[in-house]
Structures are given as structure tokens and as C-alpha cells.
Design a protein around this motif. Structure first.
Motif, PDB file in Angstrom:
ATOM      1  N   GLY A   2      -1.636  16.871  72.091  1.00 15.08           N
ATOM      2  CA  GLY A   2      -1.733  15.423  72.144  1.00 15.08           C
ATOM      3  C   GLY A   2      -3.076  14.894  71.681  1.00 15.08           C
ATOM      4  N   SER A   3      -4.118  15.690  71.904  1.00 16.46           N
ATOM      5  CA  SER A   3      -5.466  15.266  71.517  1.00 16.46           C
ATOM      6  C   SER A   3      -5.728  15.437  70.027  1.00 16.46           C
ATOM      7  CB  SER A   3      -6.510  16.063  72.301  1.00 16.46           C
ATOM      8  OG  SER A   3      -6.525  17.411  71.857  1.00 16.46           O
ATOM      9  N   GLY A   4      -4.943  16.317  69.392  1.00 13.04           N
ATOM     10  CA  GLY A   4      -5.155  16.586  67.974  1.00 13.04           C
ATOM     11  C   GLY A   4      -6.180  17.670  67.704  1.00 13.04           C
ATOM     12  N   SER A   5      -6.828  18.188  68.747  1.00 10.92           N
ATOM     13  CA  SER A   5      -7.833  19.252  68.587  1.00 10.92           C
ATOM     14  C   SER A   5      -7.151  20.619  68.656  1.00 10.92           C
ATOM     15  CB  SER A   5      -8.910  19.129  69.665  1.00 10.92           C
ATOM     16  OG  SER A   5      -9.578  17.902  69.573  1.00 10.92           O
ATOM     17  N   TRP A   6      -6.388  20.912  67.619  1.00  8.69           N
ATOM     18  CA  TRP A   6      -5.581  22.126  67.618  1.00  8.69           C
ATOM     19  C   TRP A   6      -6.405  23.401  67.447  1.00  8.69           C
ATOM     20  CZ3 TRP A   6      -0.965  20.536  63.939  1.00  8.69           C
ATOM     21  CH2 TRP A   6      -0.313  19.439  64.501  1.00  8.69           C
ATOM     22  N   GLN A   7      -7.691  23.241  67.138  1.00  5.92           N
ATOM     23  CA  GLN A   7      -8.513  24.438  66.964  1.00  5.92           C
ATOM     24  C   GLN A   7      -8.491  25.320  68.210  1.00  5.92           C
ATOM     25  OE1 GLN A   7      -9.387  21.310  66.328  1.00  5.92           O
ATOM     26  NE2 GLN A   7     -10.829  21.109  64.627  1.00  5.92           N
ATOM     27  N   ALA A   8      -8.296  24.702  69.367  1.00  6.49           N
ATOM     28  CA  ALA A   8      -8.260  25.472  70.618  1.00  6.49           C
ATOM     29  C   ALA A   8      -7.126  26.475  70.627  1.00  6.49           C
ATOM     30  CB  ALA A   8      -8.125  24.528  71.812  1.00  6.49           C
ATOM     31  N   LEU A   9      -6.040  26.178  69.927  1.00  9.61           N
ATOM     32  CA  LEU A   9      -4.903  27.105  69.848  1.00  9.61           C
ATOM     33  C   LEU A   9      -5.288  28.384  69.114  1.00  9.61           C
ATOM     34  CD1 LEU A   9      -2.028  24.610  68.948  1.00  9.61           C
ATOM     35  CD2 LEU A   9      -2.608  25.543  71.203  1.00  9.61           C
ATOM     36  N   LEU A  10      -6.303  28.304  68.279  1.00  9.41           N
ATOM     37  CA  LEU A  10      -6.799  29.475  67.565  1.00  9.41           C
ATOM     38  C   LEU A  10      -7.924  30.161  68.326  1.00  9.41           C
ATOM     39  CD1 LEU A  10      -6.922  27.771  64.074  1.00  9.41           C
ATOM     40  CD2 LEU A  10      -5.426  29.677  64.628  1.00  9.41           C
TER      41      LEU A  10
ATOM     42  N   LEU B  87     -14.456  35.787  63.298  1.00  9.05           N
ATOM     43  CA  LEU B  87     -13.252  34.960  63.298  1.00  9.05           C
ATOM     44  C   LEU B  87     -13.574  33.495  63.594  1.00  9.05           C
ATOM     45  CD1 LEU B  87     -10.852  37.420  65.155  1.00  9.05           C
ATOM     46  CD2 LEU B  87     -10.591  36.596  62.799  1.00  9.05           C
ATOM     47  N   LEU B  88     -14.471  33.267  64.551  1.00 10.24           N
ATOM     48  CA  LEU B  88     -14.860  31.890  64.861  1.00 10.24           C
ATOM     49  C   LEU B  88     -15.576  31.244  63.672  1.00 10.24           C
ATOM     50  CD1 LEU B  88     -16.103  32.133  68.570  1.00 10.24           C
ATOM     51  CD2 LEU B  88     -13.900  31.329  67.714  1.00 10.24           C
ATOM     52  N   GLY B  89     -16.380  32.040  62.971  1.00  9.70           N
ATOM     53  CA  GLY B  89     -17.050  31.523  61.783  1.00  9.70           C
ATOM     54  C   GLY B  89     -16.061  31.149  60.691  1.00  9.70           C
ATOM     55  N   LEU B  90     -15.086  32.009  60.446  1.00  2.92           N
ATOM     56  CA  LEU B  90     -14.061  31.718  59.442  1.00  2.92           C
ATOM     57  C   LEU B  90     -13.239  30.498  59.853  1.00  2.92           C
ATOM     58  CD1 LEU B  90     -12.818  35.351  58.675  1.00  2.92           C
ATOM     59  CD2 LEU B  90     -14.229  33.895  57.208  1.00  2.92           C
TER      60      LEU B  90
ATOM     61  N   PRO C 154     -13.237  22.773  60.954  1.00  2.67           N
ATOM     62  CA  PRO C 154     -14.455  22.606  61.761  1.00  2.67           C
ATOM     63  C   PRO C 154     -14.156  22.138  63.186  1.00  2.67           C
ATOM     64  CG  PRO C 154     -14.763  21.699  59.572  1.00  2.67           C
ATOM     65  CD  PRO C 154     -13.304  22.035  59.682  1.00  2.67           C
ATOM     66  N   PHE C 155     -14.953  22.652  64.105  1.00  2.00           N
ATOM     67  CA  PHE C 155     -14.814  22.289  65.510  1.00  2.00           C
ATOM     68  C   PHE C 155     -16.188  22.141  66.130  1.00  2.00           C
ATOM     69  CE2 PHE C 155     -14.636  26.902  65.047  1.00  2.00           C
ATOM     70  CZ  PHE C 155     -15.627  27.321  65.900  1.00  2.00           C
ATOM     71  N   SER C 156     -16.225  21.624  67.338  1.00  2.00           N
ATOM     72  CA  SER C 156     -17.489  21.446  68.044  1.00  2.00           C
ATOM     73  C   SER C 156     -17.919  22.775  68.675  1.00  2.00           C
ATOM     74  CB  SER C 156     -17.331  20.379  69.137  1.00  2.00           C
ATOM     75  OG  SER C 156     -18.431  20.408  70.019  1.00  2.00           O
TER      76      SER C 156
ATOM     77  N   ALA D 262      -9.755  24.348  79.902  1.00  2.00           N
ATOM     78  CA  ALA D 262     -11.107  23.913  79.540  1.00  2.00           C
ATOM     79  C   ALA D 262     -11.093  23.170  78.204  1.00  2.00           C
ATOM     80  CB  ALA D 262     -12.027  25.132  79.466  1.00  2.00           C
ATOM     81  N   ALA D 263     -10.312  23.682  77.250  1.00  2.00           N
ATOM     82  CA  ALA D 263     -10.222  23.024  75.946  1.00  2.00           C
ATOM     83  C   ALA D 263      -9.626  21.629  76.088  1.00  2.00           C
ATOM     84  CB  ALA D 263      -9.383  23.862  74.994  1.00  2.00           C
ATOM     85  N   ALA D 264      -8.595  21.509  76.923  1.00  3.32           N
ATOM     86  CA  ALA D 264      -7.961  20.212  77.130  1.00  3.32           C
ATOM     87  C   ALA D 264      -8.919  19.220  77.766  1.00  3.32           C
ATOM     88  CB  ALA D 264      -6.715  20.384  78.000  1.00  3.32           C
ATOM     89  N   LEU D 265      -9.788  19.714  78.638  1.00  3.87           N
ATOM     90  CA  LEU D 265     -10.744  18.836  79.310  1.00  3.87           C
ATOM     91  C   LEU D 265     -11.924  18.477  78.410  1.00  3.87           C
ATOM     92  CD1 LEU D 265     -10.857  20.488  82.854  1.00  3.87           C
ATOM     93  CD2 LEU D 265      -9.649  18.401  82.179  1.00  3.87           C
TER      94      LEU D 265
END
Length: 289
Positions: free
Chosen positions: A165-173, A225-228, A234-236, A284-287
Motif C-alpha cells: 500500500g505504501s509503494g515501497s516495494w523494496q522491502a519485499l526484496l 545484493l543490497l548494493g545491486l 533506490p531506497f533509503s 519494521a519496513a511497514a512502520l
């Protein structure tokens, strides 16, 4: 916790493992370990000859998490392309989250979920080390296991839905990668709790042979992996650091409780570590978003 339990928690840990303390460089370039990692903790059919030593797959566990994350991202992308009316969007996001959690369970054969259920059955129903291990070895699931699975899957589904819902799908990776890195850390710095078995299990071999170089290799693979991932989407890094902290605190908590209960860890504890780390990491990612 009493003095005896605290002593058990300390005695159940190990400093550098009892296995081959090879260099981290050798671990990260042992490509057969990647094949072994997929063959060991997933249902994904990967052809080829695995590593000669099964424990060499440990350093490659984060890559398994990366593939699971890509699968989740693909499901999320396809789901969000569906022409859903605005008033049904919340329900559709929940359905998409449930599908992602199901895909993860199928691709991992429910391996880690089984470990979570066994751990909760043992810790909840056993009062001595021997009884806890006996319950954990039982293939039948008890009430504590059912409750743990139900709550764990519910929390994971809701957390994934919040991330979608937040659109921050990077957390799924990010989260699946970190959860498997946490598994390696757990195996590398804790002793195997069972010492009364004649047959050496895969978990016994993994935990006894795991050492600091395996964890070091897993950390390097995780950073790569996080670098790639950052280059692709891009993420925070601040948010990523908070997720890392949450994942590893959950891992340390599970390890401490296990050492106090049974003087070490088992394969079930490793599976539970992964599940709990994923749940906590996703929350934690959701928060953070």
C-alpha cells in the motif's frame, strides 16, 4: 530467568564454530555453494552438482532470499496492474499480500514454517531440555504450533499489505535477503543442541560445521545484493538500517531463548529464526514508510 538458565544461554554459544574456518574469499567464490543453497532450503529445481561440503552453501543463503524477493516483486507488480475499482483497492492489496506469502511458502516447501511450529510446540509444551527436544522432533503439530503459524502468517500478510500500500516495494526484496543472512549468523555462533542422536542430520552438520567465515561470506553477499538493489530501485539506507537492526535483534532473541531452553539450537530453530526475522523485518519496513 534463573542463574541456571543464564548459564545454559552462555554455554550454548560458540565463538568461531567447529568447522573449517576457511577464508571469507573462498566462501564467496565457491559457486557450487549457490547450487547447494537452492537445493537445500527451497523447492526450486536447480540442476548441477552442489558443493562438496554442504555447509559451504550457508554463505549463499542471501541469494535464495533475493530470488524469493524477486518472486514477491513480480507478484506485486502483476497484482497492481489489475484494473481494480478504488473502493476495492484495500481488499485487493490484502489478496495480493496473501498470494505473496503463499508463493514464499510454496517456494520454500514450508520448511521454515514447520520449524516455527515445532519450536513453539517444544518451548510451549516442554519443561525440560529432553522433553522440549522430544516434542520438537515429533512430526505432529500441537496447539502452540497452530497458534504460532496462524499469528505469524497473519502478521506477515498484513505487513506485506502495508508495504504494498505504501509503494515501497523494496522491502519485499530486502527482508528475505536479511532473514537468510540472520539464519547463517544463528548457525555460525551457536552449538547444536541435540547430542543423543546416532544419525547425523543435515541441521546437525550445518550447525556444527558453520563458522565465522560462512557468516562473513553471507554478509559480503548481502552487501553486494543490497548494493545491486539500490542501483536498480533506490531506497533509503536509513530505513534499511532500521530493518537490519530489527531482523538481527529478533535473531539474537530467538538464539538467546533457545540456548536458555535447550542449550543450543536445532534445524527447527534456524527455520523459526528465518520466519520470525521476516515477520519482524516486514513490520519494521511497514512502520518505516
Amino acid at each position: 530467568m534463573g542463574g541456571g538458565e543464564a548459564a545454559n544461554a552462555t554455554e550454548g554459544s560458540k565463538t568461531f564454530g567447529t568447522g573449517r574456518n576457511e577464508s571469507v574469499v573462498m566462501q564467496i567464490f565457491n559457486w557450487r555453494g549457490l547450487i547447494s543453497a537452492f537445493q537445500t532450503i527451497t523447492a526450486i529445481p536447480v540442476p548441477g552438482q552442489g558443493a562438496e561440503n554442504a555447509e559451504d552453501s550457508l554463505s549463499w543463503f542471501p541469494w535464495v532470499g533475493a530470488v524469493l524477493g524477486i518472486a514477491a516483486w513480480a507478484v506485486a507488480y502483476l497484482a497492481m496492474q489489475a484494473p481494480i475499482e478504488a473502493q476495492l483497492r484495500v481488499f485487493w492489496i490484502l489478496i495480493a499480500a496473501a498470494i505473496i506469502v503463499t508463493v514464499w511458502a510454496v517456494l520454500t516447501r514450508g520448511f521454515h514454517l514447520d520449524g516455527l511450529a515445532d519450536m513453539c510446540d517444544g518451548f510451549g509444551g516442554g519443561w525440560t531440555k529432553e522433553r522440549v527436544l522430544e516434542i520438537m522432533r515429533d512430526s505432529r503439530i500441537g496447539s502452540f504450533g497452530v497458534i504460532a503459524l496462524s499469528l505469524g502468517l497473519l502478521l506477515k500478510t498484513l505487513a506485506v499489505a502495508m508495504v504494498l500500500g505504501s509503494g515501497s516495494w523494496q522491502a519485499l526484496l530486502i527482508v528475505p535477503i536479511l532473514a537468510r543472512s540472520a539464519m547463517v549468523c544463528q548457525a555460525s555462533f551457536n552449538k547444536y543442541a541435540r547430542r543423543d542422536t546416532v544419525k547425523v542430520s543435515m541441521a546437525n552438520h550445518f550447525i556444527d560445521k558453520a563458522c565465522a567465515s560462512h557468516f562473513g561470506g553471507a554478509c559480503l553477499h548481502t552487501l553486494l545484493l543490497l548494493g545491486l538493489l539500490y542501483l536498480a530501485v533506490p531506497f533509503s539506507w536509513v530505513a534499511a538500517a532500521e530493518i537490519i537492526l530489527a531482523v538481527y535483534l529478533s535473531m539474537l532473541t530467538v538464539g538467546y531463548i533457545s540456548r536458555s531452553k535447550i542449550g543450543g539450537i536445532t534445524g527447527d530453530i534456524l527455520g523459526a529464526t528465518c520466519e520470525i526475522a521476516e515477520d519482524v523485518g516486514l513490520i519494521a519496513a511497514a512502520l518505516c514508510v
